[in-house]
Design a protein around this motif. Sequence first.
Motif, PDB file in Angstrom:
ATOM      1  N   VAL A  24     -30.300 -16.594  24.765  1.00 48.84           N
ATOM      2  CA  VAL A  24     -29.073 -17.012  25.447  1.00 48.84           C
ATOM      3  C   VAL A  24     -27.898 -16.575  24.576  1.00 48.84           C
ATOM      4  O   VAL A  24     -27.825 -16.922  23.404  1.00 48.84           O
ATOM      5  CB  VAL A  24     -29.060 -18.544  25.677  1.00 48.84           C
ATOM      6  N   SER A  25     -26.960 -15.796  25.170  1.00 45.33           N
ATOM      7  CA  SER A  25     -25.858 -15.240  24.377  1.00 45.33           C
ATOM      8  C   SER A  25     -24.487 -15.729  24.821  1.00 45.33           C
ATOM      9  O   SER A  25     -23.493 -15.488  24.132  1.00 45.33           O
ATOM     10  CB  SER A  25     -25.882 -13.704  24.465  1.00 45.33           C
ATOM     11  N   ARG A  26     -24.374 -16.412  25.991  1.00 45.74           N
ATOM     12  CA  ARG A  26     -23.070 -16.855  26.486  1.00 45.74           C
ATOM     13  C   ARG A  26     -23.147 -18.315  26.908  1.00 45.74           C
ATOM     14  O   ARG A  26     -24.220 -18.809  27.270  1.00 45.74           O
ATOM     15  CB  ARG A  26     -22.632 -16.017  27.700  1.00 45.74           C
ATOM     16  N   VAL A  27     -22.001 -18.979  26.845  1.00 43.23           N
ATOM     17  CA  VAL A  27     -21.908 -20.347  27.313  1.00 43.23           C
ATOM     18  C   VAL A  27     -20.722 -20.441  28.274  1.00 43.23           C
ATOM     19  O   VAL A  27     -19.675 -19.842  28.033  1.00 43.23           O
ATOM     20  CB  VAL A  27     -21.750 -21.357  26.153  1.00 43.23           C
ATOM     21  N   ARG A  28     -20.940 -21.172  29.376  1.00 46.40           N
ATOM     22  CA  ARG A  28     -19.873 -21.387  30.344  1.00 46.40           C
ATOM     23  C   ARG A  28     -19.812 -22.872  30.643  1.00 46.40           C
ATOM     24  O   ARG A  28     -20.832 -23.504  30.896  1.00 46.40           O
ATOM     25  CB  ARG A  28     -20.165 -20.623  31.643  1.00 46.40           C
ATOM     26  N   CYS A  29     -18.584 -23.410  30.592  1.00 43.93           N
ATOM     27  CA  CYS A  29     -18.393 -24.829  30.882  1.00 43.93           C
ATOM     28  C   CYS A  29     -17.494 -24.941  32.105  1.00 43.93           C
ATOM     29  O   CYS A  29     -16.417 -24.337  32.161  1.00 43.93           O
ATOM     30  CB  CYS A  29     -17.771 -25.552  29.680  1.00 43.93           C
ATOM     31  N   SER A  30     -17.930 -25.709  33.094  1.00 43.24           N
ATOM     32  CA  SER A  30     -17.183 -25.882  34.343  1.00 43.24           C
ATOM     33  C   SER A  30     -17.028 -27.364  34.626  1.00 43.24           C
ATOM     34  O   SER A  30     -17.839 -28.197  34.207  1.00 43.24           O
ATOM     35  CB  SER A  30     -17.926 -25.217  35.510  1.00 43.24           C
ATOM     36  N   THR A  38     -17.033 -30.761  36.896  1.00 38.84           N
ATOM     37  CA  THR A  38     -18.115 -31.271  37.746  1.00 38.84           C
ATOM     38  C   THR A  38     -18.014 -30.731  39.163  1.00 38.84           C
ATOM     39  O   THR A  38     -19.029 -30.446  39.811  1.00 38.84           O
ATOM     40  CB  THR A  38     -18.083 -32.811  37.769  1.00 38.84           C
ATOM     41  N   HIS A  39     -16.781 -30.531  39.652  1.00 39.49           N
ATOM     42  CA  HIS A  39     -16.592 -30.066  41.025  1.00 39.49           C
ATOM     43  C   HIS A  39     -16.480 -28.555  41.114  1.00 39.49           C
ATOM     44  O   HIS A  39     -16.133 -28.026  42.160  1.00 39.49           O
ATOM     45  CB  HIS A  39     -15.342 -30.724  41.637  1.00 39.49           C
ATOM     46  N   GLY A  40     -16.731 -27.820  40.018  1.00 36.91           N
ATOM     47  CA  GLY A  40     -16.863 -26.373  40.105  1.00 36.91           C
ATOM     48  C   GLY A  40     -15.797 -25.546  39.443  1.00 36.91           C
ATOM     49  O   GLY A  40     -15.973 -24.339  39.287  1.00 36.91           O
ATOM     50  N   ALA A  41     -14.640 -26.088  39.029  1.00 35.76           N
ATOM     51  CA  ALA A  41     -13.586 -25.281  38.397  1.00 35.76           C
ATOM     52  C   ALA A  41     -14.018 -24.910  36.979  1.00 35.76           C
ATOM     53  O   ALA A  41     -14.349 -25.778  36.170  1.00 35.76           O
ATOM     54  CB  ALA A  41     -12.277 -26.045  38.372  1.00 35.76           C
ATOM     55  N   GLN A  42     -14.016 -23.603  36.666  1.00 40.40           N
ATOM     56  CA  GLN A  42     -14.456 -23.150  35.347  1.00 40.40           C
ATOM     57  C   GLN A  42     -13.358 -23.396  34.317  1.00 40.40           C
ATOM     58  O   GLN A  42     -12.194 -23.098  34.538  1.00 40.40           O
ATOM     59  CB  GLN A  42     -14.808 -21.660  35.406  1.00 40.40           C
ATOM     60  N   VAL A  43     -13.768 -23.950  33.161  1.00 37.29           N
ATOM     61  CA  VAL A  43     -12.812 -24.225  32.080  1.00 37.29           C
ATOM     62  C   VAL A  43     -12.853 -23.105  31.046  1.00 37.29           C
ATOM     63  O   VAL A  43     -11.815 -22.591  30.632  1.00 37.29           O
ATOM     64  CB  VAL A  43     -13.118 -25.586  31.428  1.00 37.29           C
ATOM     65  N   PHE A  44     -14.061 -22.670  30.645  1.00 34.39           N
ATOM     66  CA  PHE A  44     -14.140 -21.548  29.703  1.00 34.39           C
ATOM     67  C   PHE A  44     -15.516 -20.906  29.815  1.00 34.39           C
ATOM     68  O   PHE A  44     -16.480 -21.483  30.314  1.00 34.39           O
ATOM     69  CB  PHE A  44     -13.882 -22.017  28.248  1.00 34.39           C
ATOM     70  N   GLU A  45     -15.554 -19.648  29.347  1.00 33.20           N
ATOM     71  CA  GLU A  45     -16.799 -18.912  29.169  1.00 33.20           C
ATOM     72  C   GLU A  45     -16.632 -18.018  27.968  1.00 33.20           C
ATOM     73  O   GLU A  45     -15.663 -17.263  27.871  1.00 33.20           O
ATOM     74  CB  GLU A  45     -17.132 -18.078  30.417  1.00 33.20           C
ATOM     75  N   ARG A  46     -17.567 -18.111  26.982  1.00 29.39           N
ATOM     76  CA  ARG A  46     -17.430 -17.337  25.745  1.00 29.39           C
ATOM     77  C   ARG A  46     -18.810 -17.083  25.173  1.00 29.39           C
ATOM     78  O   ARG A  46     -19.792 -17.723  25.548  1.00 29.39           O
ATOM     79  CB  ARG A  46     -16.569 -18.122  24.760  1.00 29.39           C
TER      80      ARG A  46
END
Length: 200
Positions: A182-188, A190-198
């Motif tokens: 696993v090389s990436r992390v994405r945090c969204s 609860t209702h689906g709006a993405q906050v970050f991906e790195r």
Amino acid sequence: MTEGTSQPCPACGINVMIGYTKCPKCHVPMPGMATRVKRASMGGGTTSERIEVLDAGSGGGGSGWMWIAVIVVFGAGIALWATQRGSKKPVAVGGQIERGSGVATQAPPPEQPDVLQPPRDPNQPDPAYAADALEGELAGERLYSTVDVFGDLLDVRSAFCGEARLGEILARYAAEMRGAGVSRVRCSETHGAQVFERPL
């Protein structure tokens, strides 16, 4: 007896009143009565013949009803067969669907998944275990989240994506996740709006 109202019996000679077909004494047929007897028998024959015709007619009527019943049963069988045949669903043959109008249309292709998961190296550890451990630790810190792994992506859904404590815990699991592919992390949210991906 009055003359003209009787006649002598040809066998025994006694006077027999006209109208008798046989002598009441010797029972010999009286002359002149043969024609009447014959007519009577003809009349009887006509009656019996009429009865026979009526019997034949009644028998014919019975057979007519039987034919009508056979035709009704046959018609009901054809109607049932047509109903069953019409209710069958179209059968797909060679990628084509037969329609009722006789026009063959191409069957729609099967739906393809949005993301094809690359095959995982059997020598690598399963990232699902690390994801479960990460989700448990976040719950212990009251940073309730849902953590899943999709190929090389760690997907986190949480109402606490902006919390610094969540980022610290993710950093502790980064090395283990990279070792599992696993090389990436994405945090969204609860209702689906993405906050970050790195990258991890």
